[in-house]
Design a protein around this motif. Structure first.
Motif, PDB file in Angstrom:
ATOM      1  N   CYS A  28      46.715  45.447  40.350  1.00  0.00           N
ATOM      2  CA  CYS A  28      46.198  46.520  39.498  1.00  0.00           C
ATOM      3  C   CYS A  28      46.847  47.814  39.953  1.00  0.00           C
ATOM      4  O   CYS A  28      46.201  48.708  40.491  1.00  0.00           O
ATOM      5  CB  CYS A  28      44.667  46.576  39.619  1.00  0.00           C
ATOM      6  SG  CYS A  28      43.864  47.565  38.346  1.00  0.00           S
ATOM      7  N   VAL A  55      39.783  40.742  39.502  1.00  0.00           N
ATOM      8  CA  VAL A  55      41.072  41.315  39.909  1.00  0.00           C
ATOM      9  C   VAL A  55      41.457  40.680  41.233  1.00  0.00           C
ATOM     10  O   VAL A  55      40.600  40.478  42.107  1.00  0.00           O
ATOM     11  CB  VAL A  55      40.997  42.852  40.045  1.00  0.00           C
ATOM     12  CG1 VAL A  55      42.252  43.395  40.735  1.00  0.00           C
ATOM     13  CG2 VAL A  55      40.830  43.515  38.679  1.00  0.00           C
ATOM     14  N   CYS A  65      47.606  48.370  43.925  1.00  0.00           N
ATOM     15  CA  CYS A  65      46.138  48.533  43.900  1.00  0.00           C
ATOM     16  C   CYS A  65      45.680  49.866  43.347  1.00  0.00           C
ATOM     17  O   CYS A  65      44.491  50.065  43.096  1.00  0.00           O
ATOM     18  CB  CYS A  65      45.555  48.334  45.307  1.00  0.00           C
ATOM     19  SG  CYS A  65      45.793  49.756  46.421  1.00  0.00           S
ATOM     20  N   LEU A  68      43.138  50.524  40.276  1.00  0.00           N
ATOM     21  CA  LEU A  68      41.820  49.890  40.264  1.00  0.00           C
ATOM     22  C   LEU A  68      40.686  50.872  39.936  1.00  0.00           C
ATOM     23  O   LEU A  68      39.804  50.549  39.124  1.00  0.00           O
ATOM     24  CB  LEU A  68      41.568  49.188  41.597  1.00  0.00           C
ATOM     25  CG  LEU A  68      40.322  48.304  41.677  1.00  0.00           C
ATOM     26  CD1 LEU A  68      40.372  47.174  40.656  1.00  0.00           C
ATOM     27  CD2 LEU A  68      40.160  47.735  43.092  1.00  0.00           C
ATOM     28  N   ALA A  80      37.031  42.419  43.080  1.00  0.00           N
ATOM     29  CA  ALA A  80      38.465  42.554  43.370  1.00  0.00           C
ATOM     30  C   ALA A  80      38.741  41.808  44.668  1.00  0.00           C
ATOM     31  O   ALA A  80      38.289  42.228  45.738  1.00  0.00           O
ATOM     32  CB  ALA A  80      38.861  44.023  43.490  1.00  0.00           C
TER      33      ALA A  80
END
Length: 453
Positions: A28, A55, A65, A68, A80
């Motif tokens: 992400c 995720v 990341c 996110l 996640a």
């Protein structure tokens, strides 16, 4: 499977895996670099975030990341998943990112250079905290059931602490995401693991069209650069990622100082984030996550001075005596390093020493490509300082090492998707994979969907 990021570029990694109406998003990442890509951070997400069940984060760099919190801001509510090392590091990265985004929006408001009224950050500190509470740890080599119905297994990737390749078991098929692969030998980390078998593989291509230069394990070129800069009365500015790169730079400076290869000048670590990351690395060493004997290496890091406040950081813009400044970010696009660049680039006594990959569209890439001026906070700054590179710090696998990883697969995959690379790098790696493997090889386009059942 849909390629929603890192297709045609090295940033913004996002790949959506769908099965029976359930969805998992692998990585992400935040887009960085060229404006055409950065604008995508602000566009509506291609699918409703509320419809994503999981995720999976392969590691803690922003391009994997950093989006996110924005996903949460736009409606995602699921878990996640990442390794224990990433669970420790991702909060540091996301909090720092949110702080910088909020500060940038506020500066744009007070300086009046934004087209928006008022300018708003992509996400806030509150969004980052929501994302942090969603982090879920899964150990290497352990199958974890996902809310989206599949199963996840992470294997060590050797890129930065906590980095992983991600194997998804979805329905009757398997997809292996390389994440960012490290080199066979890392000064601090345990080496990457052999990849597990998978029917389909998504592999990164950051260095897909080149080999790393011959190793300079002693960083003698870096030492020579520092010596000549100090001799002419200048200082050396080292833009360095807070995660992993700063630790490697400090380790090298410690060895050079111990061997009397560089002068005994002050070393300033101007990155509060890097200090937090270093504490995580020390904890990981105690837990056996780093190479054996690493405690002695960490204890031998050179003594540095820290800039605890913004005023102390700004005081380094014009050093009174020659020194070495290590400051984030690594591609010189954000963080405290930016105001150091604004003051030091016009002075030919100084040197900016770049230590890693510089993505197209970043300020670091412009300097590498020989820009005579760069834009900082809306104004152009002349580049008269020396611009130097030390690629010996790279922790990205090169083309040969990427191919070696594919050859380590227990069985040849049916298809290989080459992403996370500039177009020339991805095309070059894809051609080599076609020659050496019997798999179907594809360089996916942004937004492209493919069936892998």
């Amino acid at each position: 499977m849909a390629f929603l990021g890192a297709a045609g570029t090295v940033t913004g990694s996002k790949t959506l895996v769908e099965h029976d109406g359930r969805r998992a998003l692998v990585d992400c990442g935040l887009y960085q670099g060229e404006r055409q890509w950065r604008r995508l951070n602000w566009q509506p997400f291609p699918v409703a975030p509320s419809g994503i069940d999981d995720v999976v984060l392969t590691h803690t760099h922003l391009d994997h990341c950093g989006y996110l919190p924005a996903l949460f801001h736009r409606g995602f509510t699921g878990p996640a998943w990442c390794s224990p090392g990433s669970v420790a590091l991702v909060p540091i990265v996301l909090r720092d990112s949110a702080h910088l985004l909020e500060a940038e929006a506020e500066y744009a408001r007070t300086s009046g250079y934004s087209k928006h009224d008022p300018p708003l950050p992509l996400y806030t500190a509150a969004d980052a905290e929501r994302a942090i509470t969603a982090l879920r740890s899964t150990a290497y080599d352990t199958r974890t059931r996902l809310a989206s119905g599949g199963e996840l297994t992470l294997v060590r990737a050797g890129h930065v602490l906590g980095s992983a390749s991600a194997l998804l078991h979805v329905g009757d098929t398997t997809v292996l995401f390389s994440g960012d692969l490290g080199r066979p030998n890392h000064p601090l980390l345990r080496p990457r693991a052999k990849p597990p078998a998978a029917r389909h593989v998504v592999i990164e291509a950051t260095y897909g069209d080149r080999a790393h230069p011959a190793d300079d394990p002693d960083h003698l070129e870096m030492a020579a650069c520092i010596r000549r800069t100090i001799e002419r009365g200048g200082s050396v500015l080292v833009p360095a990622f807070a995660v992993d790169r700063t630790e490697l730079v400090l380790e090298a400076l410690g060895r050079l100082r111990a061997d009397d290869l560089i002068p005994d000048v002050p070393i300033h670590l101007d990155s509060p984030m890097a200090l937090k990351v270093l504490a995580v690395y020390r904890s990981a060493a105690a837990d056996g996550e780093l190479v054996d004997g690493i405690e002695a290496t960490l204890d031998a890091l050179p003594r540095w001075r820290t800039a605890a406040t913004a005023d102390e950081s700004r005081a380094l813009n014009r050093p009174k005596t020659p020194c070495i400044i290590v400051s984030a970010s690594g591609m010189a696009n954000g963080g405290r390093v930016v105001h150091h660049l604004a003051s030091m680039l016009p002075d030919p006594r100084h040197t900016v020493l770049l230590t890693g990959y510089q993505a197209v569209g970043t300020r670091g890439r412009a300097l590498v490509d020989g820009a005579r001026e760069v834009k900082i906070a809306g104004s152009y700054v002349p580049v008269r300082a020396e611009i130097a590179r030390d690629e010996g710090f790279s922790v990205h696998a090169d083309a040969d090492e990427l191919l070696a990883w594919l050859h380590e697969l227990p069985h040849e995959p049916e298809s290989v998707f080459v992403n996370h690379g500039e177009p020339s790098s991805a095309a070059a790696l894809a051609e080599r994979v076609r020659r050496e493997l019997g798999a179907v090889v594809v360089v996916p386009r942004y937004g492209e969907r493919v069936r892998v059942d």
